[in-house]
Motif scaffolding. Structure first.
Motif, short mmCIF file in Angstrom:
data_model
loop_
_atom_site.label_atom_id
_atom_site.label_comp_id
_atom_site.label_asym_id
_atom_site.label_seq_id
_atom_site.Cartn_x
_atom_site.Cartn_y
_atom_site.Cartn_z
N LYS A 5 0.93 -1.36 -0.22
CA LYS A 5 0.14 -0.03 -0.05
C LYS A 5 0.81 1.41 0.01
O LYS A 5 0.81 2.22 -0.67
N THR A 6 1.81 1.39 0.84
CA THR A 6 2.72 2.57 1.04
C THR A 6 3.59 2.57 -0.27
O THR A 6 3.72 3.84 -0.75
N ASN A 22 4.17 5.85 -2.56
CA ASN A 22 5.54 6.19 -2.98
C ASN A 22 5.98 6.26 -4.36
O ASN A 22 6.52 7.08 -4.94
N ARG A 64 0.97 15.10 -0.35
CA ARG A 64 0.89 13.86 0.34
C ARG A 64 0.92 14.28 2.05
O ARG A 64 1.85 15.30 2.39
N GLN A 103 2.74 9.00 7.11
CA GLN A 103 2.25 8.32 8.46
C GLN A 103 2.78 8.83 9.65
O GLN A 103 2.24 8.91 10.63
N ASP A 110 -1.33 8.66 4.40
CA ASP A 110 -0.80 7.30 4.84
C ASP A 110 -1.19 7.28 6.09
O ASP A 110 -0.45 7.69 7.11
N GLU A 111 -2.19 6.33 6.43
CA GLU A 111 -2.70 6.02 7.73
C GLU A 111 -2.92 7.28 8.56
O GLU A 111 -2.07 7.88 9.40
N VAL A 141 -4.47 5.48 2.77
CA VAL A 141 -4.12 4.03 3.36
C VAL A 141 -4.52 4.02 4.85
O VAL A 141 -4.46 4.79 5.61
#
Lengths: 326, 250
Positions: free
Chosen positions: B45-46, B50, B85, B88, B172-173, B204
């Motif tokens: 996922k990450t 990326n 972006r 996380q 991301d999360e 994500v």
């Protein structure tokens, strides 16, 4: 708060008055101001978390440029020497910067050192151009077309240097607080995020590097004119180390620290060399050790801490301290 | 899907040694359609984020954003095209306050270098204060971000991305590290801010409750592949997803 602001003004007034009260200090103070400008260049890079161990390169490039201008134009013109020296240092900074801004930390520092030592070797070996280890004489230039006697010229050089230092100090302070100055600071804390904001960290550092080289160059010209001679020692690595030493002594986060550190360093160096010729480096070393161990924000940091105590503050937030230092 | 295709990943492949992190990944991201990416740890996922944001280059395949091939572009170039972006672990400028972080982003967006204007005096200040208000962080505007709790750091990180006025935002999360009791509140704030800014989001997430509540579409990842894709109600009730991703007995 008033005291915090009054004391720096009084210190500037004292420095301005000192040559009138004690004329023998004039040359020493001029040299300290010239070095202070170069240290200001180091401070700009420290703002981005980078240390250069080779900035004597720009100091020397500008000093030799001034010497060549003087040789080519019958003694030269002070303003032209300053403009030419600073410009050549900035352009050299641009070209060297294109390589060194690709690296960080120890690699950045050592690559700078390498460039300065290449130039040092050039100055030593190309005798027919540079005068080799004897260097080049810098004749007393005219000032805006006026020929001056030595005493008058030295006084004008001192007060001119003082004004230049105040102006450069203010401009650097404003630059470091500006959007681009703050972006430079983020290279120290989070370069990846800066790239994810659409900003080139390398281009940002390069901009700061050119400013830094120009400041060093301006200092180099003043030093060359004040001493009347330029030698390869201007580009020697010990000179670069001296700039970093003074930056830490004065306060690595502070514009004022560049000049405070430089003045204290030059005074200690001059008198320690006179009264303790064999151990003056040791005196300086112990002084720096004490600063690093007990006052990592340098002399300006000590001053701020003292002012806080006098003002009854238990402590300062980092950003307040930084602002006060600036 | 009604919106136009904003970003398209076509045949993405990448492997790290023996680990396949993307194996012929094909997916379109539609404007106005918030996409949640779920899957077990190590599913890729990450890695997908990326690749889409330029941090990794795929071994095969391409990424097209807004009609332009961005596969080989750097994060900086992709950001300038309108892709932002949030991370996380919040990626903030730790020596600056929350407001200063956003002002730096605004200056970056507008290429406003202004070497003799103080950062705090740039014209975007009001706009950034409004953005901090949107993410409920006005009260901490003048505090260094290093002193903020994780939930607020997450919000400032997302605000930092939104300050760029992106068309597409990858997160991301966004609720990892946030206390369970605060997760919905944080995501409610983010969802409102995204709607106000009219930004399409791809996020994500491991928390299925969050996915159900905020996603318009879900893509299930495993071993570098997209196994399922569709509306949350349909996907999250699929027995294989419940067994392999959610981790409950069917």
């Amino acid at each position: 708060m008033a005291l915090r602001k009054i004391i720096p003004v009084l210190l500037v007034a004292l420095v301005a008055a000192l040559p009138l009260l004690a004329p023998f200090t004039q040359v020493m103070l001029t040299l300290a101001l010239a070095k202070g400008l170069a240290v200001l260049g180091i401070i700009v890079l420290l703002h981005a978390g980078q240390v250069s161990f080779g900035h004597a390169l720009f100091f020397a490039v500008a000093a030799y440029t001034a010497a060549f201008v003087g040789k080519s134009f019958a003694g030269g013109e002070l303003v032209a020497m300053m403009v030419a020296g600073t410009l050549v240092a900035a352009v050299t900074g641009l070209f060297v910067g294109l390589f060194v801004v690709r690296y960080r930390h120890i690699f950045f520092g050592m690559l700078n050192l390498a460039f300065s030592m290449i130039f040092f070797s050039f100055l030593e070996k190309f005798y027919h151009i540079t005068g080799g280890s004897d260097g080049l004489q810098v004749l007393r230039p005219s000032v805006l077309g006026i020929e001056m006697e030595r005493t008058g010229f030295e006084m004008l050089l001192f007060y001119g240097s003082l004004v230049i230092c105040l102006a450069a100090g203010w401009a650097t302070w404003a630059f470091l607080r500006s959007p681009i100055g703050n972006m430079m600071q983020t290279i120290k804390t989070n370069e990846i995020r800066l790239e994810y904001l659409g900003v080139s960290a390398r281009a940002t550092l390069l901009a700061g590097y050119v400013v830094s080289a120009a400041l060093c160059g301006l200092g180099g010209v003043l030093m060359a004119v004040a001493q009347g001679i330029v030698t390869p020692e201007y580009a020697w690595w010990i000179r670069s180390g001296e700039f970093v030493f003074i930056a830490i002594l004065g306060g690595a986060n502070s514009v004022a620290g560049a000049f405070v550190g430089s003045l204290v360093y030059e005074i200690v160096r001059t008198y320690a060399a006179a009264f303790a010729a064999d151990v003056w480096q040791m005196v300086l070393g112990v002084f720096l050790l004490a600063i690093i161990l007990f006052a990592s924000d340098g002399l300006v940091g000590m001053y701020n801490a003292l002012m806080d105590r006098l003002g009854g503050k238990g402590g300062m937030r980092t950003d307040d301290a930084r602002e006060a230092a600036e | 899907m009604t919106g136009r295709v904003l970003m398209s990943a076509q045949g993405l492949q990448i492997r790290f040694g023996g680990v396949v992190a993307a194996d012929n990944v094909n997916i379109d991201i539609h404007e106005g359609n918030n996409l949640a990416i779920i899957g077990p740890n190590g599913a890729g996922k990450t890695t997908f984020l990326n690749i889409c944001t330029g941090y990794l280059k795929p071994h095969a395949g391409r990424v097209v954003f807004d009609g332009k091939d961005v596969t080989r572009k750097s994060p900086r170039q992709i950001t300038r095209l309108g892709v932002a972006r949030a991370f996380q672990i919040p990626q903030l400028f730790t020596e600056h306050t929350a407001l200063e972080n956003l002002l730096i982003a605004a200056a970056a967006r507008d290429r406003s270098w202004k070497p003799f204007t103080a950062l705090g005096a740039i014209p975007e200040r009001e706009e950034m204060m409004h953005l901090l208000d949107m993410v409920k962080c006005t009260s901490v505007a003048d505090r260094p971000v290093s002193e903020l709790p994780e939930g607020q750091r997450k919000l400032v990180d997302i605000a930092l991305a939104l300050a760029l006025k992106p068309k597409l935002l990858f997160m991301d999360e966004p609720t990892s590290g946030v206390a369970s009791s605060e997760k919905f509140e944080v995501l409610d704030i983010v969802a409102k801010a995204l709607a106000e800014a009219q930004v399409t989001a791809v996020f994500v997430e491991h928390d299925i409750g969050i996915v159900e509540r905020f996603a318009d579409e879900v893509a299930v990842w495993n071993r570098g592949e997209i196994l399922f894709r569709g509306e949350p109600g349909e996907i999250l009730s699929h027995p294989d997803v419940i067994r392999d991703v959610i981790g409950e007995e069917v």
